[in-house]
Design a protein around this motif. Structure first.
Motif, PDB file in Angstrom:
ATOM      1  N   GLY A  54      -8.523  18.611   9.796  1.00 32.86           N
ATOM      2  CA  GLY A  54      -8.781  17.187   9.675  1.00 32.86           C
ATOM      3  C   GLY A  54      -9.383  16.574  10.915  1.00 32.86           C
ATOM      4  O   GLY A  54     -10.438  15.943  10.859  1.00 32.86           O
ATOM      5  N   SER A  55      -8.768  16.760  12.045  1.00 34.66           N
ATOM      6  CA  SER A  55      -9.248  16.124  13.264  1.00 34.66           C
ATOM      7  C   SER A  55     -10.564  16.735  13.733  1.00 34.66           C
ATOM      8  O   SER A  55     -11.442  16.024  14.220  1.00 34.66           O
ATOM      9  CB  SER A  55      -8.196  16.223  14.361  1.00 34.66           C
ATOM     10  N   GLU A  56     -10.717  18.030  13.574  1.00 38.51           N
ATOM     11  CA  GLU A  56     -11.957  18.673  14.028  1.00 38.51           C
ATOM     12  C   GLU A  56     -13.140  18.252  13.164  1.00 38.51           C
ATOM     13  O   GLU A  56     -14.232  18.004  13.673  1.00 38.51           O
ATOM     14  CB  GLU A  56     -11.796  20.196  14.011  1.00 38.51           C
ATOM     15  N   SER A  57     -12.938  18.128  11.868  1.00 37.57           N
ATOM     16  CA  SER A  57     -14.046  17.718  10.999  1.00 37.57           C
ATOM     17  C   SER A  57     -14.415  16.255  11.254  1.00 37.57           C
ATOM     18  O   SER A  57     -15.593  15.895  11.200  1.00 37.57           O
ATOM     19  CB  SER A  57     -13.690  17.929   9.530  1.00 37.57           C
ATOM     20  N   ILE A  58     -13.442  15.427  11.564  1.00 37.41           N
ATOM     21  CA  ILE A  58     -13.725  14.019  11.871  1.00 37.41           C
ATOM     22  C   ILE A  58     -14.536  13.922  13.159  1.00 37.41           C
ATOM     23  O   ILE A  58     -15.523  13.186  13.242  1.00 37.41           O
ATOM     24  CB  ILE A  58     -12.415  13.209  11.977  1.00 37.41           C
ATOM     25  N   LEU A  59     -14.135  14.699  14.184  1.00 37.72           N
ATOM     26  CA  LEU A  59     -14.863  14.676  15.453  1.00 37.72           C
ATOM     27  C   LEU A  59     -16.287  15.190  15.298  1.00 37.72           C
ATOM     28  O   LEU A  59     -17.226  14.613  15.861  1.00 37.72           O
ATOM     29  CB  LEU A  59     -14.123  15.506  16.507  1.00 37.72           C
ATOM     30  N   SER A  60     -16.466  16.258  14.537  1.00 37.68           N
ATOM     31  CA  SER A  60     -17.824  16.784  14.357  1.00 37.68           C
ATOM     32  C   SER A  60     -18.684  15.806  13.559  1.00 37.68           C
ATOM     33  O   SER A  60     -19.878  15.657  13.834  1.00 37.68           O
ATOM     34  CB  SER A  60     -17.788  18.156  13.682  1.00 37.68           C
ATOM     35  N   GLU A  61     -18.091  15.115  12.595  1.00 38.85           N
ATOM     36  CA  GLU A  61     -18.837  14.093  11.844  1.00 38.85           C
ATOM     37  C   GLU A  61     -19.246  12.941  12.757  1.00 38.85           C
ATOM     38  O   GLU A  61     -20.380  12.449  12.693  1.00 38.85           O
ATOM     39  CB  GLU A  61     -17.968  13.568  10.698  1.00 38.85           C
ATOM     40  N   GLN A  62     -18.356  12.508  13.632  1.00 38.37           N
ATOM     41  CA  GLN A  62     -18.688  11.426  14.561  1.00 38.37           C
ATOM     42  C   GLN A  62     -19.772  11.863  15.545  1.00 38.37           C
ATOM     43  O   GLN A  62     -20.677  11.085  15.850  1.00 38.37           O
ATOM     44  CB  GLN A  62     -17.432  10.982  15.313  1.00 38.37           C
ATOM     45  N   ARG A  63     -19.689  13.097  16.040  1.00 38.60           N
ATOM     46  CA  ARG A  63     -20.730  13.599  16.948  1.00 38.60           C
ATOM     47  C   ARG A  63     -22.089  13.626  16.250  1.00 38.60           C
ATOM     48  O   ARG A  63     -23.109  13.286  16.848  1.00 38.60           O
ATOM     49  CB  ARG A  63     -20.373  14.998  17.444  1.00 38.60           C
ATOM     50  N   ALA A  64     -22.103  14.044  14.995  1.00 41.75           N
ATOM     51  CA  ALA A  64     -23.357  14.093  14.238  1.00 41.75           C
ATOM     52  C   ALA A  64     -23.934  12.692  14.039  1.00 41.75           C
ATOM     53  O   ALA A  64     -25.143  12.484  14.168  1.00 41.75           O
ATOM     54  CB  ALA A  64     -23.124  14.771  12.887  1.00 41.75           C
ATOM     55  N   ARG A  65     -23.088  11.726  13.749  1.00 41.68           N
ATOM     56  CA  ARG A  65     -23.571  10.345  13.572  1.00 41.68           C
ATOM     57  C   ARG A  65     -24.094   9.761  14.869  1.00 41.68           C
ATOM     58  O   ARG A  65     -25.055   8.995  14.870  1.00 41.68           O
ATOM     59  CB  ARG A  65     -22.450   9.460  13.020  1.00 41.68           C
ATOM     60  N   LEU A  66     -23.469  10.109  16.003  1.00 35.47           N
ATOM     61  CA  LEU A  66     -23.905   9.577  17.292  1.00 35.47           C
ATOM     62  C   LEU A  66     -25.191  10.223  17.794  1.00 35.47           C
ATOM     63  O   LEU A  66     -25.867   9.662  18.652  1.00 35.47           O
ATOM     64  CB  LEU A  66     -22.802   9.768  18.347  1.00 35.47           C
ATOM     65  N   SER A  67     -25.547  11.384  17.280  1.00 38.24           N
ATOM     66  CA  SER A  67     -26.723  12.074  17.792  1.00 38.24           C
ATOM     67  C   SER A  67     -27.863  12.176  16.772  1.00 38.24           C
ATOM     68  O   SER A  67     -28.733  13.018  16.906  1.00 38.24           O
ATOM     69  CB  SER A  67     -26.336  13.480  18.249  1.00 38.24           C
ATOM     70  N   SER A  68     -27.883  11.305  15.761  1.00 40.46           N
ATOM     71  CA  SER A  68     -28.948  11.383  14.760  1.00 40.46           C
ATOM     72  C   SER A  68     -29.479   9.983  14.424  1.00 40.46           C
ATOM     73  O   SER A  68     -28.820   8.980  14.641  1.00 40.46           O
ATOM     74  CB  SER A  68     -28.434  12.058  13.490  1.00 40.46           C
ATOM     75  N   TYR A  69     -30.701   9.984  13.909  1.00 39.90           N
ATOM     76  CA  TYR A  69     -31.317   8.752  13.428  1.00 39.90           C
ATOM     77  C   TYR A  69     -30.896   8.527  11.978  1.00 39.90           C
ATOM     78  O   TYR A  69     -30.622   9.469  11.246  1.00 39.90           O
ATOM     79  CB  TYR A  69     -32.848   8.856  13.482  1.00 39.90           C
ATOM     80  N   GLY A  70     -30.882   7.270  11.554  1.00 42.38           N
ATOM     81  CA  GLY A  70     -30.557   6.969  10.162  1.00 42.38           C
ATOM     82  C   GLY A  70     -30.534   5.471   9.926  1.00 42.38           C
ATOM     83  O   GLY A  70     -30.584   4.662  10.860  1.00 42.38           O
ATOM     84  N   TRP A  71     -30.495   5.115   8.658  1.00 45.70           N
ATOM     85  CA  TRP A  71     -30.429   3.702   8.299  1.00 45.70           C
ATOM     86  C   TRP A  71     -28.986   3.227   8.287  1.00 45.70           C
ATOM     87  O   TRP A  71     -28.130   3.868   7.712  1.00 45.70           O
ATOM     88  CB  TRP A  71     -31.026   3.456   6.920  1.00 45.70           C
ATOM     89  N   VAL A  72     -28.755   2.071   8.914  1.00 40.85           N
ATOM     90  CA  VAL A  72     -27.463   1.415   8.817  1.00 40.85           C
ATOM     91  C   VAL A  72     -27.527   0.436   7.647  1.00 40.85           C
ATOM     92  O   VAL A  72     -26.647   0.410   6.799  1.00 40.85           O
ATOM     93  CB  VAL A  72     -27.095   0.682  10.128  1.00 40.85           C
ATOM     94  N   ASP A  73     -28.618  -0.375   7.618  1.00 40.34           N
ATOM     95  CA  ASP A  73     -28.843  -1.329   6.534  1.00 40.34           C
ATOM     96  C   ASP A  73     -30.343  -1.468   6.322  1.00 40.34           C
ATOM     97  O   ASP A  73     -31.049  -2.041   7.150  1.00 40.34           O
ATOM     98  CB  ASP A  73     -28.209  -2.679   6.892  1.00 40.34           C
ATOM     99  N   ARG A  74     -30.856  -0.948   5.210  1.00 37.26           N
ATOM    100  CA  ARG A  74     -32.305  -0.984   4.948  1.00 37.26           C
ATOM    101  C   ARG A  74     -32.798  -2.403   4.703  1.00 37.26           C
ATOM    102  O   ARG A  74     -33.913  -2.736   5.089  1.00 37.26           O
ATOM    103  CB  ARG A  74     -32.653  -0.116   3.743  1.00 37.26           C
TER     104      ARG A  74
END
Length: 106
Positions: A54-74
């Motif tokens: 649980g904690s490791e998957s949450i941390l890896s998901e947060q790292r991925a969100r912090l290091s990628s481009y994407g739409w917050v609100d189109r």
């Protein structure tokens, strides 16, 4: 001498008392064994066998969100930028503002 009717049978009283004391000791030891057995089972169930995904998957998901481009609100045209890039852009903006302010002050 003949035993009288109101005399106590101390031998029987001693045997019953000894059996009661031994029985009480055996019950106490058995209850302690049961308690420590149940305690170790609960410890294994609650602490040792808990998956850590649980904690490791949450941390890896947060790292991925912090290091990628994407739409917050189109609709409002809000874009997510990697955190390192965002920090560089903010730093560059602040340095430009300092340069402009120092040029205007002169």
């Amino acid at each position: 001498m003949m035993a009288r009717y109101d005399d106590l049978n101390t031998q029987n009283i001693s045997v019953v008392g000894l059996c009661g004391a031994v029985g009480t000791f055996v019950i106490i030891v058995a209850l302690q064994v049961l308690y420590y057995n149940f305690e170790s089972q609960e410890m294994a169930r609650k602490v040792l066998n808990v998956p850590q995904v649980g904690s490791e998957s949450i941390l890896s998901e947060q790292r991925a969100r912090l290091s990628s481009y994407g739409w917050v609100d189109r609709e409002q045209m809000i874009v997510a930028v990697p955190i390192d890039e965002a920090m560089s852009q903010v730093l560059a903006r602040e340095q430009q503002a300092v340069v402009r302010n120092s040029a205007n002050a002169n």
